[in-house]
Scaffold this motif. Structure first.
Motif, mmCIF file in Angstrom:
data_model
loop_
_atom_site.group_PDB
_atom_site.id
_atom_site.type_symbol
_atom_site.label_atom_id
_atom_site.label_comp_id
_atom_site.label_asym_id
_atom_site.label_seq_id
_atom_site.Cartn_x
_atom_site.Cartn_y
_atom_site.Cartn_z
ATOM 1 N N UNK A 171 39.001 -71.265 62.592
ATOM 2 C CA UNK A 171 37.474 -70.968 63.271
ATOM 3 C C UNK A 171 37.425 -71.847 64.377
ATOM 4 N N UNK A 172 38.635 -72.574 65.203
ATOM 5 C CA UNK A 172 38.222 -73.565 66.075
ATOM 6 C C UNK A 172 38.512 -72.713 67.538
ATOM 7 N N UNK A 173 37.941 -72.900 68.585
ATOM 8 C CA UNK A 173 38.051 -71.892 69.688
ATOM 9 C C UNK A 173 39.494 -72.398 70.433
ATOM 10 N N UNK A 174 40.330 -71.467 70.945
ATOM 11 C CA UNK A 174 41.674 -71.740 71.448
ATOM 12 C C UNK A 174 41.404 -71.886 72.940
ATOM 13 N N UNK A 175 40.881 -72.967 73.601
ATOM 14 C CA UNK A 175 40.526 -73.323 75.006
ATOM 15 C C UNK A 175 42.119 -72.942 75.723
ATOM 16 N N UNK A 176 41.948 -72.142 76.652
ATOM 17 C CA UNK A 176 43.015 -71.901 77.661
ATOM 18 C C UNK A 176 44.142 -70.824 77.204
ATOM 19 N N UNK A 177 43.782 -70.070 76.282
ATOM 20 C CA UNK A 177 44.379 -68.909 75.870
ATOM 21 C C UNK A 177 44.383 -67.747 76.780
ATOM 22 N N UNK A 178 45.458 -67.116 76.835
ATOM 23 C CA UNK A 178 45.544 -66.037 77.799
ATOM 24 C C UNK A 178 45.131 -64.603 77.241
ATOM 25 N N UNK A 179 44.336 -63.685 77.881
ATOM 26 C CA UNK A 179 44.219 -62.428 77.539
ATOM 27 C C UNK A 179 44.525 -61.415 78.656
ATOM 28 N N UNK A 180 45.350 -60.584 78.424
ATOM 29 C CA UNK A 180 46.001 -59.640 79.446
ATOM 30 C C UNK A 180 45.680 -58.085 78.921
ATOM 31 N N UNK A 181 45.090 -57.355 80.025
ATOM 32 C CA UNK A 181 44.962 -55.940 79.411
ATOM 33 C C UNK A 181 45.773 -55.166 80.371
ATOM 34 N N UNK A 182 46.505 -54.240 80.056
ATOM 35 C CA UNK A 182 47.447 -53.382 80.926
ATOM 36 C C UNK A 182 46.916 -52.240 80.666
ATOM 37 N N UNK A 183 46.465 -51.461 81.950
ATOM 38 C CA UNK A 183 46.083 -49.988 81.973
ATOM 39 C C UNK A 183 47.504 -49.131 81.799
ATOM 40 N N UNK A 184 47.695 -48.500 80.811
ATOM 41 C CA UNK A 184 49.106 -47.746 80.894
ATOM 42 C C UNK A 184 49.402 -46.695 81.785
ATOM 43 N N UNK A 185 48.100 -45.927 82.073
ATOM 44 C CA UNK A 185 48.345 -44.761 82.990
ATOM 45 C C UNK A 185 48.866 -45.326 84.480
ATOM 46 N N UNK A 186 48.369 -46.382 84.937
ATOM 47 C CA UNK A 186 48.499 -46.963 86.327
ATOM 48 C C UNK A 186 49.312 -48.054 86.461
ATOM 49 N N UNK A 187 49.628 -48.680 85.458
ATOM 50 C CA UNK A 187 50.097 -50.169 85.497
ATOM 51 C C UNK A 187 49.292 -51.228 85.847
ATOM 52 N N UNK A 188 47.924 -51.043 85.984
ATOM 53 C CA UNK A 188 47.051 -52.023 86.603
ATOM 54 C C UNK A 188 46.834 -52.908 85.487
ATOM 55 N N UNK A 189 46.830 -54.302 85.747
ATOM 56 C CA UNK A 189 46.908 -55.373 84.803
ATOM 57 C C UNK A 189 45.721 -56.329 85.106
ATOM 58 N N UNK A 190 45.023 -56.575 84.089
ATOM 59 C CA UNK A 190 43.852 -57.500 84.202
ATOM 60 C C UNK A 190 43.981 -58.614 83.236
ATOM 61 N N UNK A 191 43.615 -59.788 83.717
ATOM 62 C CA UNK A 191 43.730 -60.995 82.886
ATOM 63 C C UNK A 191 42.689 -62.201 83.088
ATOM 64 N N UNK A 192 42.512 -62.921 81.999
ATOM 65 C CA UNK A 192 41.449 -63.836 82.103
ATOM 66 C C UNK A 192 41.846 -65.230 81.195
ATOM 67 N N UNK A 193 41.335 -66.107 81.123
ATOM 68 C CA UNK A 193 41.666 -67.221 80.344
ATOM 69 C C UNK A 193 40.444 -67.575 79.418
ATOM 70 N N UNK A 194 40.758 -68.043 78.184
ATOM 71 C CA UNK A 194 39.470 -68.193 77.310
ATOM 72 C C UNK A 194 38.684 -69.569 77.672
ATOM 73 N N UNK A 195 37.541 -69.530 77.618
ATOM 74 C CA UNK A 195 36.689 -70.703 77.914
ATOM 75 C C UNK A 195 36.435 -71.616 76.940
#
Length: 334
Positions: free
Chosen positions: A40-64
């Motif tokens: 239950x410790x926050x993972x600072x700096x981990x990456x989250x990537x979301x890929x919109x399959x129909x268009x291939x658009x990629x969104x990403x962010x870093x954990x605070x």
């Protein structure tokens, strides 16, 4: 004196832009959540990537610092594929995520250290409940899948906005339809003079249903991004092309033979009228995963009688009839 006038004009212009921006409509969606370790410790700096399959658009962010992440401005619909990773931990994935207009999907993840031997990992995401911190008031979301399955008599936005419990015809929450705010991709499509139907002028629709991706009906939202109405905010977003080629052609018509003419013991005269609607749509990629297009064209032709009864003189009966021919052409491109 002239410099002061120019400065005042510039200040008023900037203020107008700021106010207009504050009342712009929401046309996208987003996702947020928390990312923790097994302890239950926050993972600072981990990456989250979301890929919109129909268009291939990629969104990403870093954990605070607090372990939370947030991605805004995402395309509505889906499916999305989510991937969460951090050094020294196993990568987690979630799939088949669909986003709805103006709402924020919430996905929490727990990462396990990569030194552990584990089997198959399945991350499940669920839609927000009807009452959550991500909702900003009573609202109804009508997706393209719902519009394809639900019946529509007039192929009008009214056929779907009336699904809102607070709806009474074109009125919402007991307020006249003239106080609604109808937008398409954030642009106003209001009938400013209130001389016709609640969602369109001269018996037409502001945009073809074939071009609509989602419809959002908001009642008294407490969100600074939405405003300029006291009835309902009817916010619609149009379709966009994808990596797959799509197209459609359609034709709808109405006939006097399909019109009911009996009211209890009274039989009404048969009104001769013609109505037909035809159109097409096509969408696809211009540059795969980067640039897309969607085009829709629609034409409505309607000829119907309008009966009117002038005030007769005392002891006399008067009647009259007028024929109105309306030809309407609607086009849309994105």
């Amino acid at each position: 004196m002239n410099k002061q006038v120019r400065k005042l004009a510039v200040s008023l212009l900037l203020l107008l832009i700021a106010v207009t921006t504050a009342f712009s409509q929401v046309t996208t969606s987003g996702m947020s959540g928390r990312l923790d370790s097994q302890s239950n410790e926050p993972l600072l700096g981990a990456t989250v990537v979301a890929n919109h399959i129909p268009t291939g658009t990629v969104y990403g962010t870093v954990v605070a610092n607090d372990g939370r992440y947030n991605i805004n401005g995402m395309r509505i619909g889906g499916p999305y594929e989510i991937e969460v990773s951090f050094i020294g931990y196993n990568t987690r994935k979630a799939s088949d995520l669909f986003l709805v207009l103006g709402e924020e999907a919430k996905l929490n993840f727990t990462l396990e250290e990569s030194s552990l031997e584990i089997g198959e990992v399945i991350a499940l995401g669920s839609k927000n409940s009807r009452f959550s911190s991500n909702r900003t008031g009573a609202q109804e979301i009508i997706t393209s899948d719902m519009m394809e399955k639900l019946p529509t008599i007039s192929r009008s936005l009214n056929d779907f906005t009336k699904l809102t419990p607070m709806s009474s015809g074109g009125n919402f929450g007991g307020t006249s339809y003239r106080y609604n705010n109808v937008t398409v991709d954030g642009a106003s499509f209001n009938n400013s003079f209130g001389l016709s139907s609640s969602l369109g002028a001269s018996g037409t629709e502001p945009i073809s249903l074939e071009a609509i991706e989602q419809i959002q009906v908001m009642i008294a939202p407490y969100d600074v991004r939405n405003g300029a109405f006291t009835g309902a905010g009817i916010n619609s977003v149009t379709k966009s092309g994808t990596n797959d080629w799509t197209g459609s052609a359609y034709y709808y018509f109405k006939s006097p033979d399909l019109e009911g003419r009996k009211q209890k013991t009274l039989t009404l005269d048969k009104n001769d009228f013609t109505y037909n609607q035809k159109g097409f749509s096509v969408g696809g990629p211009i540059i795969k995963n980067k640039l897309f297009f969607f085009i829709n064209g629609e034409m409505d032709r309607k000829e119907s009688p309008i009966n009117w009864q002038p005030s007769p003189a005392k002891g006399q009966q008067g009647d009259g009839q007028s024929i109105v021919d309306v030809n309407t052409l609607q086009t849309f491109s994105d």
